[in-house]
Structure formats: structure tokens, C-alpha cells
Write an enzyme that holds these catalytic residues in place. Structure first.
Site, PDB file in Angstrom:
ATOM      1  N   GLY A 138       0.798  -1.213   0.000  1.00  9.55           N
ATOM      2  CA  GLY A 138       0.000   0.000   0.000  1.00  9.55           C
ATOM      3  C   GLY A 138       0.831   1.264   0.000  1.00  9.55           C
ATOM      4  O   GLY A 138       0.373   2.318  -0.454  1.00  9.55           O
ATOM      5  N   GLU A 141       1.457   1.837  -3.560  1.00 14.23           N
ATOM      6  CA  GLU A 141       0.198   2.254  -4.177  1.00 14.23           C
ATOM      7  C   GLU A 141      -0.081   3.725  -3.892  1.00 14.23           C
ATOM      8  O   GLU A 141      -0.574   4.450  -4.766  1.00 14.23           O
ATOM      9  CB  GLU A 141      -0.942   1.381  -3.650  1.00 14.23           C
ATOM     10  N   GLU A 161       2.091  -8.086  -2.293  1.00 14.93           N
ATOM     11  CA  GLU A 161       0.902  -8.721  -1.728  1.00 14.93           C
ATOM     12  C   GLU A 161       0.767 -10.202  -2.040  1.00 14.93           C
ATOM     13  O   GLU A 161       0.207 -10.966  -1.242  1.00 14.93           O
ATOM     14  CB  GLU A 161      -0.357  -7.978  -2.210  1.00 14.93           C
TER      15      GLU A 161
END
Length: 291
Positions: A138, A141, A161
Site C-alpha cells: 500500500g 500504491e 501482496e
């Protein structure tokens, strides 16, 4: 609390205006409005040192509230996302918090993370991610949602992930292919590979790579210098240019050109445009007011 004012040094002290009430011993998100030659630049600093800046419910709430305030502030010209924790940008989702969640809560958390990062991506002004440490899951991201990414050569980046038998859920499967190409994005996601700053630059994941300095903030300083290049430009033009690019990238060329035409028309009646033409004629720097 009043915002901190000052130049480059103002982004380094441990005081600033923060959003959210659940941060205890430290402000988990620090929001700084810089001043002097950096006026117009806002720095969002992740500051969860005990959790490697991992994204939890409270941090997402604070980020969402901060971004909501920034998007309607006409004085904001550029936003820099950085870490104030040495050696780390963001380690991704807070897995300790997630482990305590019911399965239904996990889905809600991922949706909130995706929505918050989308809000960041939709900020109307240029955004820069300054990656001075690891940006994983994340965290990457979040960086991918920024317009420009700058990283130290020692920084580590990856969507990891699949190691946890899940997939990137906050935009990674969509933004990474749009940034580096479909085939290479698949390779990185399938392998959960982590790349350093030099490799990230070579594949187009970041725009600039810099050698880390003793203070550990080389990427941030490069991002600050880049943001200063944006400050002299017409504020309305900058916002409209970002809108035209973002919308045009999602459609065919003919539609994209129509979007550009419509966006260009928004700049014609502005006072900024009149000031820009007058400054050019008078051979002086323009004095834009964002109108």
C-alpha cells in the site's frame, strides 16, 4: 494549532498542523504549509515510526480529511507526500491491526484505503511522492497515485501482496501497468519483487533517483526543488493541465483532443492568462493570483 511557516527547513521540525484526534504521543500525519520561497507548497508527512508508517484506520482517516481540505484551497500549488521516519516511506497496510479485524471489516478497510488513495490521485494540483525509504504494498500504491515520484537510490519499492496470498487492493493492479507497462507490471506483481531506486528509475517507476544524504531526506529535497519549478506557472493552467492529462489518458486520441480543447477554453477568460501575456510583453515575471 497554527501551521508552521518557513522555507525548506520548515518541513523538518516536529511541529505542524495535523488532522485527526487519535494520534497520541506523535502526530501520525503532519501537514505543513511552507512559506517564503516555498509558499504554495504543502507537505504531508507520514509519522507512525513505531509501525513503519503502516496504513491503519486512523491514518487513513487523517489522510482523507487532510486531502479534503487541500482540494478546495486555492492557495495550494503543489503537494509533497513524504515520510518523517528515517529509512521508511510506508510499509503498506497495518497487518497487526488487520489481524484483529473480522473478515467483513477487512473488506471495508481495503475499500477505505482505495478510496483515500483515489482522493489523493484526484487532487487538482501536482503531487510528488518523495520516497526516501521502503515503499511496499500500500505504500507503493500511495506513491503511484502521485503525479511524480522521486526516490533515493537506496529506497526499496514493490507490490508484495502475492506473498500473502492476496493482490494489491488500493489501485496497484491498475496504476502500475499504466506507469511501467502491462507485461513488466505483471512480472513485478507475480514475483512480488522489490526494486531499488536505480532499477525503479530504469523501468519508469520513478522520474528521478538521487543518492541518499546523511540526513536521509535526499528524495524530499529533490521533490522540494521540483515543486519550486512549478510555483511560477499559472495556477489555473496547472490545474486544468492536470485535468486534461488525467482524463485524456483514459480515452482514445480523438476524445482526448476534445478534452484538451475544452480544458484550454477554461484558461482563456482567466485573469492569470491576461497577466501572463502582459508580463511577457513587459519582460517581467508574472504575478499570478490563481484567477
Amino acid at each position: 494549532r497554527a501551521p508552521v511557516r518557513g522555507g525548506a527547513a520548515a518541513a523538518l521540525p516536529s511541529f505542524g498542523r495535523s488532522y485527526g484526534s487519535e494520534a497520541k504521543e506523535e502526530e501520525e500525519l503532519r501537514v505543513r504549509y511552507l512559506d517564503d520561497e516555498h509558499k504554495g507548497i504543502v507537505v504531508l508527512g507520514l509519522n507512525r515510526s513505531h509501525a513503519k508508517n503502516a496504513l491503519n484506520k486512523n491514518l487513513l482517516k487523517m489522510m482523507s480529511k487532510a486531502v479534503d481540505a487541500l482540494k478546495s484551497d486555492k492557495k495550494v500549488r503543489t503537494v509533497i507526500f513524504r515520510s518523517e521516519v528515517p529509512g521508511i516511506f510506508c510499509a503498506g497496510a497495518d497487518l497487526k491491526e488487520r489481524a484483529k479485524m473480522h473478515s467483513s471489516e477487512v473488506s471495508s478497510f481495503v475499500s477505505k484505503a482505495r478510496a483515500t488513495i483515489n482522493e489523493m490521485a484526484n487532487l487538482p494540483v501536482p503531487t510528488i511522492a518523495a520516497i526516501d525509504g521502503a515503499a511496499l504494498g500500500g505504500g507503493l500504491e500511495l506513491a503511484l497515485a502521485c503525479d511524480i515520484r522521486v526516490a533515493a537510490s537506496s529506497a526499496k519499492m514493490g507490490l508484495v501482496e502475492t506473498k500473502l496470498a492476496i493482490i494489491p487492493g488500493a489501485g496497484g493492479t491498475q496504476r502500475l501497468p499504466r506507469t511501467i507497462g502491462v507485461s513488466l507490471a505483471k512480472e513485478l506483481i507475480f514475483s512480488a519483487r522489490i526494486v531499488d531506486g536505480e532499477e525503479a528509475k530504469s523501468i519508469g517507476l520513478i522520474s528521478h533517483v538521487v543518492e541518499q544524504n546523511e540526513a536521509g531526506d535526499a528524495a524530499y529535497r529533490r521533490a522540494l526543488a521540483l515543486a519550486r519549478e512549478f510555483l511560477p506557472q499559472g495556477p489555473v493552467a496547472m490545474r486544468v493541465a492536470k485535468l486534461a492529462i488525467n482524463q485524456g489518458m483514459e480515452v482514445d486520441l480523438v476524445t482526448g483532443l476534445a478534452i484538451e480543447e475544452a480544458c484550454y477554453a477554461q484558461t482563456i477568460p482567466t485573469k492569470d492568462r491576461i497577466e501572463g501575456l502582459l508580463a511577457f510583453k513587459e519582460k517581467r515575471p508574472p504575478r499570478y493570483k490563481g484567477e
